[in-house]
Enzyme design. Structure first.
Site, short mmCIF file in Angstrom:
data_model
loop_
_atom_site.label_atom_id
_atom_site.label_comp_id
_atom_site.label_asym_id
_atom_site.label_seq_id
_atom_site.Cartn_x
_atom_site.Cartn_y
_atom_site.Cartn_z
N GLU A 1 -32.50 -25.39 9.84
CA GLU A 1 -31.50 -24.37 10.18
C GLU A 1 -31.65 -23.17 9.25
O GLU A 1 -31.49 -22.02 9.67
CB GLU A 1 -30.08 -24.93 10.12
N ALA B 1 -27.52 -29.73 14.62
CA ALA B 1 -26.95 -28.65 13.83
C ALA B 1 -27.22 -27.33 14.53
O ALA B 1 -27.99 -27.29 15.49
CB ALA B 1 -27.56 -28.62 12.43
N MET B 2 -26.62 -26.26 14.02
CA MET B 2 -26.77 -24.96 14.67
C MET B 2 -26.87 -23.85 13.64
O MET B 2 -26.05 -23.77 12.71
CB MET B 2 -25.58 -24.74 15.61
N GLU B 3 -27.85 -22.98 13.85
CA GLU B 3 -28.23 -21.98 12.85
C GLU B 3 -27.44 -20.68 12.90
O GLU B 3 -27.95 -19.64 12.48
CB GLU B 3 -29.72 -21.66 13.03
#
Ligand code: B3K
Ligand code: ZN
Length: 876
Positions: free
Chosen positions: A304, A268-270
């Site tokens: 995240e 995932a990416m924040e």
């Protein structure tokens, strides 16, 4: 690529010559191309001492420039220069606006970095250096700016248009197109930029912050997954509350969005206000998701979210500082999970991962400190070392400072550096300033690579009642670091008397933190009536290997009496590992393998103790993994490890058959599925019991597994039974379930991945041929990283006996796959390579074959930087 790859060094860091005050972006998404127009207002950086410096922008080599103008005037081609990824514009004024137009082709982007299409939906991944695939930009984390982003696309096909921050305007244009403008008021580096456009549905909820602000929460996914978003939403709200309570950190924007996409290189990416998630880390439903996957969703959603402070509000100065945000955030999410579920279970799982995969990384050719000194491709440094060991380093700081001082330190860090791009030194400095402690020696954890090794010994002087615990530390050489200086680390130690009671120590408690700073050091405990059994590194207080000459009896004593859950589990692991080593020696001698009666006694005691937490019982009775045994070995004999482990499992199954059956029956969960820690604990023990029973390969055990498969109402139980049958010798039943499982779940992509993974990890002979056949299966998609990991990744990393087949077929297979993926998706290719990198730890016949496979990859003319770095370092 040019094989004289560019190495980037931390020591070469220079402040940027220009800062950005505002970034205004417009994306026009068309089926055949995307036009990106950006308007950037630059000002000279007062910290840069250079006279009239040029402006340096970064743009991917293939990026097409359409137009470039400065303060409204088109720039002549002679005004700028491009070399590799760098574009230099000389002779710029003190402050100016640069307008850039680029044309990109997201529909052809298979690297999944920058702007790309996932199943017909546009999305971005910009960390670490993806933004330069979108436009020319000062793509470095220490250049931060506010962003205004307009996204325009066909309204019917892409009804949802998202970016960071708050939506401020929207409208329609001709030809059925529409647009939305987003404004993000928090200055951020380009790596936190995000854009999403697609036909998405969402669920929504609200969160009221501690100071009373209302935050709109939305989770977006494709319509078919709408029923799988609730758990992520609950997890998000728990994480938001926890960060307020434990760190005093509130959310800052009015809206927080998560989008689930199927094609994603990582978890995932924040991105600020707009997290993009791999579907595997956000979708959850009892019928399709296992307990482990539920817990992963909770952990990644929290991770995240926590980045909003540890990463976004305070970000990294440069990519060598990656652990500043990742180590700290992993530590934060681990504590959140520990508080939310079972603390000991979480610790045991994290330590098991560290001891297998991270220790192996530390001992291999890619070994690096948590703050690396150089890299060729930064994507290769999103590692277990930077993440998990980085988290252990933060944990040690907390142990040394104590909880209250640590909180004071984190408050100071966030306040002092809010809105800044900083270094790990700044983090440690805040901890020192808040606590008054000197962490200068401790900082070696940031600069030295490798896993330290502690050797304990002790002495008891009966006449004086004095007990002396001595410890020696060393750290093996790693690439570029032949000598290491001693580390400063906390040793959480307890002493247990012969009656099983904990000794009260000088601090009035039963656990004391000893501070190790020298290469050899002794600690003295006075007033003991007898020689105690030491309980060392409670809670795994430092990420090290340690040894003490425990007898088997002492390990069993610790298993029964240690009040520290981690130490109890660790004693059981040491006991079983010792026995497995004896069995391997017996096998080497050609002796028949025998199950030690003491082990049966110890297992029976744990299995029949109804007072124990079933989750811990399951952990204690799970045999150490093949990967852990491989990490412990100086020369890895894959077949011996596999055989001995199988022997021990069958022998323990037989010796304790009635107990396993009773356990299986006692831990059936009643009522509808719930992913809470207690229910998970019962299922984990029940399914462990089933795995032992299946090791007996009796018709009765097959019947149990088949019944569980048929009657379970949740994926945890169904998959446990499914995988046991598929991996068993019951070939007819296996074939039947393989067909049935696919039939049932063919429309659930994530479940199909499990179906691939379970076949890829089947240890029976012929696995490679089955994996090759599955590569042709209609459900396999070579562009989807989850599919690649499920089939190729699992086969090479988890199916050790088949991957390491003596004829080298597994190695050749991996080399072929890497070459196929090298250009298509360099990041995934480079990660899949890991099983070949440890070649020096295998016997010579395997070494030769593994090295040949690496050389075959190295011979390729157009290796990506990612693959080149890992292969060249492995062969060095
Ligand atoms: N920060 C991202 C990492 C993305 C890197 C991709 N090359 C995920 C995380 O740690 O939260
Ligand atoms: Zn992270």
């Amino acid at each position: 690529m040019s094989q004289s790859a560019n190495v980037i060094y931390l020591k070469d860091y220079k402040v940027p010559a220009y800062l950005l005050e505002q970034t205004t972006l417009k994306f026009e998404l068309y089926p055949t191309e995307t036009l990106v127009s950006s308007s950037l207002s630059f000002v000279r950086n007062p910290e840069c001492t250079e006279h009239n410096p040029a402006l340096t922008l970064l743009g991917h080599e293939d990026l097409e420039l359409v137009a470039l103008s400065l303060n409204g005037k088109a720039l002549a081609e002679s005004a700028w220069q491009r070399e590799g990824e760098t574009m230099i514009v000389a002779g710029v004024p003190e402050s100016f606006t640069l307008d850039v137009v680029t044309r990109i082709l997201p529909q052809e982007n298979t690297a999944l970095e920058g702007l790309y299409l996932s199943d017909g939906m546009y999305c971005t991944q910009c960390e670490a250096e993806g933004f330069r695939r979108i436009t020319f930009y000062p793509d470095r984390p220490d250049v931060m700016s506010v962003f205004t982003t307009t996204v325009e696309a066909d309204q019917a096909q892409f009804p949802v248009l998202l970016s960071n921050g708050n939506p401020v305007a929207s409208g329609q244009t001709e030809n059925g197109r529409h647009w939305v403008t987003w404004e993000d008021p928090f200055p951020k580096p380009a790596y936190l930029f995000a854009l999403v456009a697609g036909d998405l549905t969402h669920i929504e909820d609200h969160f009221t912050t501690a100071s009373g602000r209302d935050v709109l929460l939305r989770i977006y996914a494709e319509a078919k997954d709408l029923d799988k978003l609730e758990y992520a939403m609950e997890s998000l709200k728990r994480a938001m509350r926890w960060d307020e309570e434990v760190y005093g950190r509130e959310y800052d924007l009015d809206i927080y969005m998560i989008v689930a996409v199927d094609f994603f290189n990582m978890g995932a990416m924040e991105n600020k206000g707009l997290n993009v998630f791999n579907t595997s880390c956000v979708l959850a439903h009892p019928s399709t998701t296992t307990d482990a996957a539920f817990q992963r969703v909770e952990g990644v959603v929290a991770h995240e979210y926590f980045h909003n402070w540890s990463g976004n509000r305070v970000t990294c100065r440069d990519w060598f500082q990656l652990s500043l945000k990742e180590g700290f955030t992993v530590f934060r999410d681990a504590e959140f999970s520990a508080d939310t579920n079972s603390r000991t279970v979480k610790r045991v799982e994290d330590v098991a991962l560290l001891r297998t995969a991270q220790f192996a990384e530390d001992a291999g050719p890619m070994s690096h400190p948590i703050r690396p000194e150089s890299f060729i491709e930064i994507s290769n440094f999103y590692t277990l070392t930077v993440y998990e060991k980085g988290a252990e380093v933060v944990r040690m700081i907390r142990t040394l400072l104590g909880e209250a001082m640590f909180r004071k330190g984190s408050d100071l860090y966030f306040e002092r550096h809010d809105g800044q791009a900083v270094t790990t030194d700044d983090f440690v400095k805040a901890m020192e300033d808040a606590s008054g402690r000197d962490l200068s020696q401790f900082k070696r954890w940031y600069s030295q690579a490798g896993t330290p090794e502690l050797t304990f010994s002790d002495h008891f002087d009966a006449a004086s009642g004095r007990y002396t615990l001595s410890v020696a530390q060393r750290c093996p050489a790693t690439p570029g670091q032949p000598e290491k200086l001693p580390y400063h680390m906390p040793l959480a130690v307890g002493l247990i008397g012969a009656d099983g009671q904990e000794v009260t120590l000088d601090n009035g408690a039963t656990t004391q933190i000893l501070e190790l700073t020298d290469s050899e050091q002794s600690f003295v405990f006075e007033g003991l009536a007898e020689k105690p059994v030491p309980s060392l590194l409670r809670g795994f207080s430092a990420p090290v290997k340690f040894s003490y000459p425990y007898t088997q009896a002492q390990l069993m004593f610790l298993m029964a009496h240690d009040t520290d859950g981690f130490a109890r589990w660790d004693a059981s692991q040491q006991l079983v590992v010792g026995i497995m080593h004896q069995l391997m020696a017996a096998r080497e001698q050609g002796d028949a393998l025998q199950l030690p009666e003491d082990l049966v006694t110890a297992f029976r005691a744990v299995l029949t103790d109804t007072q124990l937490d079933p989750a811990m019982v399951a952990k204690v009775l799970t045999l150490p993994s093949e990967a852990y045994l491989a990490e412990l070995a100086s020369c890895i004999d894959v077949d011996a490890i596999h055989e001995v482990r199988c022997f021990l499992r069958s022998a323990l199954a037989e010796a304790l058959e009635p107990e396993w059956l009773a356990t299986y029956n006692a831990h059936q969960t009643v009522g509808s599925y719930s992913p809470d820690a207690e229910s998970i604990a019962h299922r984990s023990l029940k399914n462990l019991a089933l795995s032992y029973l299946m090791a007996l390969e009796t018709d009765a055990s097959l019947t149990l597994a088949m019944q569980q498969y048929e009657s379970s109402d949740n994926m945890t139980d169904m998959q446990a039974a499914f995988s046991l049958v598929v991996h068993s010798g019951f070939s007819e039943a296996a074939a039947q379930l393989l067909g049935d499982f696919y039939q049932r779940w063919q429309n659930e992509s994530l479940v199909v991945n499990q179906w691939f993974a379970i076949q890829a990890t089947d240890p029976k002979p012929g696995a490679l041929a089955r994996v090759k056949a599955l590569l042709q299966h209609p459900a396999f998609d070579r562009r989807n990283p989850n599919k690649l990991r499920a089939l190729i990744g699992n086969f090479c990393a988890q199916n050790k006996v088949n991957f390491h087949a003596a004829d080298g077929s597994g190695y050749n297979f991996l080399a072929e796959q890497i070459l196929l993926l090298n250009q298509q998706n360099p990041q995934v290719a480079s990660r899949l390579l890991t099983p070949l990198t440890g070649w020096k730890k295998y016997p010579e016949n395997r070494q030769i074959l593994m090295k040949q496979a690496l050389e075959q990859i190295m011979a390729c003319k157009d290796l990506s930087k990612d693959v080149y770095e890992v292969v060249s370092k492995s062969l060095a």
